[in-house]
Design an enzyme around this catalytic site. Structure first.
Site: not given
Ligand code: IFM
Length: 460
Positions: A93, A310, A182, A308, A137
Site C-alpha cells: 500500500r 493503533y 485519514e 488504520n 495521504h
Molecule cells: O505515520 C502515520 C501514517 O501516515 C498515518 N497513520 C498513522 C501513522 C502513525 O502515526
C-alpha cells in the site's frame, strides 16, 4: 531478503496470530506513504506540498527535519521493491504525491512524476505484488492551499480531476484505489489543532474541510466508477474504539461523543447519508455548510473501508484519564498497546454499518525505539509482539463474522513521522538515515515467516 540473506528464519513466527484462521483470499501486506519515504522534494518537476511548506516553519517538527530526503525511496525504488518482494508479502500500500504528478494541483501534469508511479506499479506487478494505491495521504499541492486548500470547495473539483488522471493512467493495473487516508487527521490536526500541515486553528474551517474531503471522495468514486476499472474503490479512516473511563453517565456520554467525532462523523455520511446529530449539535455554529445533494454524492457505494488502528481511546468527561496509569504497555508514541480494541472496533463497524462490504486493516503497527545492535540486527521483540497480538485480534474479528480482506503493517520502513520527524520509528525495516542502509528488523523476519506459513497452508 537483500539486506539479510544471512538471517535465519524465526522458529515460531507470531504464535498467537498463527493460532487463528484467516480466509484463503486474505491479503497480507505492508504500507507507506509518499511524503514519509520518497524525499526528492523538488526533483523532476515536483511542486511543493503543504508538508514541504509546513516543515519549514520553526518549531513545528520535533527534530526540525523535513521530507526533503526522507528514505530516498524515489531514487531507491528498485531496491525497495526488491525488499518488499523478499519479505514475501502479497501487497504494497503506497500513496501518490499529488504535487509530484500535477505540481500546482491544476494545469500541467508532470510526466516524470506519473512515470515514477507507473514504474512503481509495474515493478510491483513484475514481482508478483498487488498494488494498493491511495490518492491523498495529506500532501496537498501548496498552490491549492494558497487558494484556500480543502476549505475551498473548488479543491473538491481539483481532487476529482487528480483522481481521474491517476485512475486513467494506473487504474487498470492496481487492485485497489483509496481516495483519502485519514480525513480526520487532515481536518482536526491540520485545521483545528494546527499541529499538522497546513497548521491552521479554526474549528469551523476544520468542519468544512471534513465535508469537502468527504464530498471529494464521493465525486471521485463516481467519476472513477465510470471508467469500469477492475480495481476496488474505497476510503481509509483512522479509528479507535472509545471506552468510557468509568461507568458514570457523564463519561459514557463523553465517550459516545468522541466516537461520533472520530468514527460516525465519517461513516454516517458515507453509509447513511447524514451527519450524526449529536456531533452537529456539538459543533453548533461551526457545523459545515452542506449544499443540497452533497450527502447523496458522498453516500455512493464503495467496495471497502480501510481502517488504520493503533490504540484505544479512554474518555472521561473531565479529560482526566492518563494512559500512563493504565498499566498497559505504551509505544514510543505514548499510545497504549491494546489489541482487544482492534477486535472491538472491527466488530462494531461491521455491526453498525451493514453497508460495508469489506474491511481491511490498512495500517497497524507500533513505534518502538529499538536500535540497530552490535550484531547488525534489530531485536524488536516489542514490535513483534505488537504485530502478533494485533493480527490475532483481526483473527478474532473474522471468527465473529467480520468480512476482512487483508492486513497491512505500518510501516515497511522507518520514515518521517510527521510532527515527530525521524525520532519515532514505525518500520519493520530499520533505516540508517546517514547511509540509507535498510536492515530488516526481527519483526520483519517474523512477519515474513508468518506470511510464508499462511500462504503455504493455503496450498495444502
Ligand atoms: O505515520 C502515520 C501514517 O501516515 C498515518 N497513520 C498513522 C501513522 C502513525 O502515526
Amino acid at each position: 531478503m537483500s539486506a539479510s540473506n544471512d538471517h535465519s528464519p524465526v522458529s515460531t513466527p507470531l504464535p498467537t496470530a498463527a493460532a487463528k484462521a484467516f480466509p484463503a483470499d486474505f491479503v497480507w501486506g505492508v504500507a507507506t506513504s509518499a511524503f514519509q519515504i520518497e524525499g526528492a522534494h523538488d526533483a523532476d518537476g515536483k511542486g511543493p506540498s503543504i508538508w514541504d511548506t509546513f516543515c519549514r516553519q520553526p518549531g513545528v517538527i520535533a527534530d526540525a527535519s523535513n521530507g526533503d530526503v526522507a528514505c530516498e525511496h524515489y531514487a531507491r525504488l528498485d531496491e525497495d521493491l526488491d525488499l518488499i518482494r523478499d519479505l514475501g508479502v502479497q501487497a504494497y500500500r503506497f500513496s501518490v504525491s499529488w504535487p509530484r504528478v500535477r505540481p500546482t494541483g491544476d494545469g500541467e501534469w508532470n510526466e516524470a512524476g506519473l512515470a515514477f508511479y507507473e514504474r512503481l506499479v509495474d515493478g510491483l506487478i513484475a514481482r508478483g505484488l498487488k498494488p494498493y494505491l491511495t490518492l491523498n495521504h495529506w500532501d496537498l499541492p501548496q498552490a491549492l492551499q494558497d487558494r484556500g486548500g480543502w476549505g475551498d470547495r473548488a479543491t473538491v473539483d481539483r481532487f476529482v480531476e487528480y483522481a481521474m488522471g491517476i485512475a486513467r493512467r494506473l487504474g487498470h493495473k492496481v487492485v485497489s484505489i483509496a481516495t483519502h487516508n485519514e480525513p480526520w487527521v487532515v481536518a482536526q490536526l491540520g485545521h483545528e489543532k494546527g499541529v499538522f500541515a497546513p497548521g491552521l486553528k479554526d474549528r469551523r474551517l476544520a468542519a468544512q474541510v471534513s465535508h469537502h474531503l468527504l464530498l471529494s471522495h464521493g465525486l471521485a468514486i463516481t467519476a472513477m466508477r465510470a471508467l469500469e476499472l477492475k480495481a476496488s474503490l474505497g476510503i481509509v479512516l483512522n479509528m479507535a474504539p472509545m471506552y468510557p473511563a468509568s461507568d458514570t453517565d457523564e463519561d459514557r456520554a463523553a465517550a459516545r461523543l468522541e466516537d461520533g467525532r472520530l468514527r460516525r462523523w465519517y461513516m454516517d455520511p458515507l453509509f447513511n447519508g447524514r451527519y450524526p446529530v449529536d456531533v452537529l449539535h456539538d459543533l453548533g455554529e461551526d457545523a459545515p455548510r452542506v449544499s443540497p445533494g452533497d450527502l447523496d454524492q458522498i453516500r455512493v457505494p464503495i467496495d471497502f473501508v480501510g481502517i488504520n488502528y493503533y490504540s484505544r481511546g479512554v474518555i472521561s468527561a473531565t479529560g482526566a484519564f492518563d494512559n500512563k496509569t493504565s498499566g498497559l504497555e505504551l509505544t514510543d508514541m505514548g499510545w497504549e498497546v491494546y489489541p482487544q480494541g482492534l477486535t472491538d472496533l472491527l466488530v462494531s463497524v461491521h455491526r453498525d454499518y451493514p453497508g460495508v462490504k469489506r474491511l481491511y486493516v490498512t495500517e497497524n503497527g507500533g513505534a518502538f525505539p529499538d536500535p540497530l545492535g552490535s550484531d547488525g540486527r534489530v531485536h524488536d521483540a516489542d514490535r513483534t509482539r505488537y504485530l502478533d497480538t494485533h493480527i490475532a485480534a483481526v483473527g478474532d474479528a473474522i471468527a465473529q463474522g467480520v468480512p476482512m480482506g487483508g492486513y497491512m503493517v505500518w510501516s515497511l520502513l522507518d520514515n518521517f513521522e510527521w510532527a515527530s520527524g525521524y525520532e519515532k520509528r514505525f518500520g519493520i525495516v530499520h533505516v540508517d538515515y546517514a547511509t540509507q542502509q535498510r536492515t530488516p528488523k526481527d519483526s520483519a523476519l517474523a512477519y515474513r515467516d508468518f506470511v510464508r506459513a499462511q500462504l503455504s497452508a493455503r496450498q495444502d
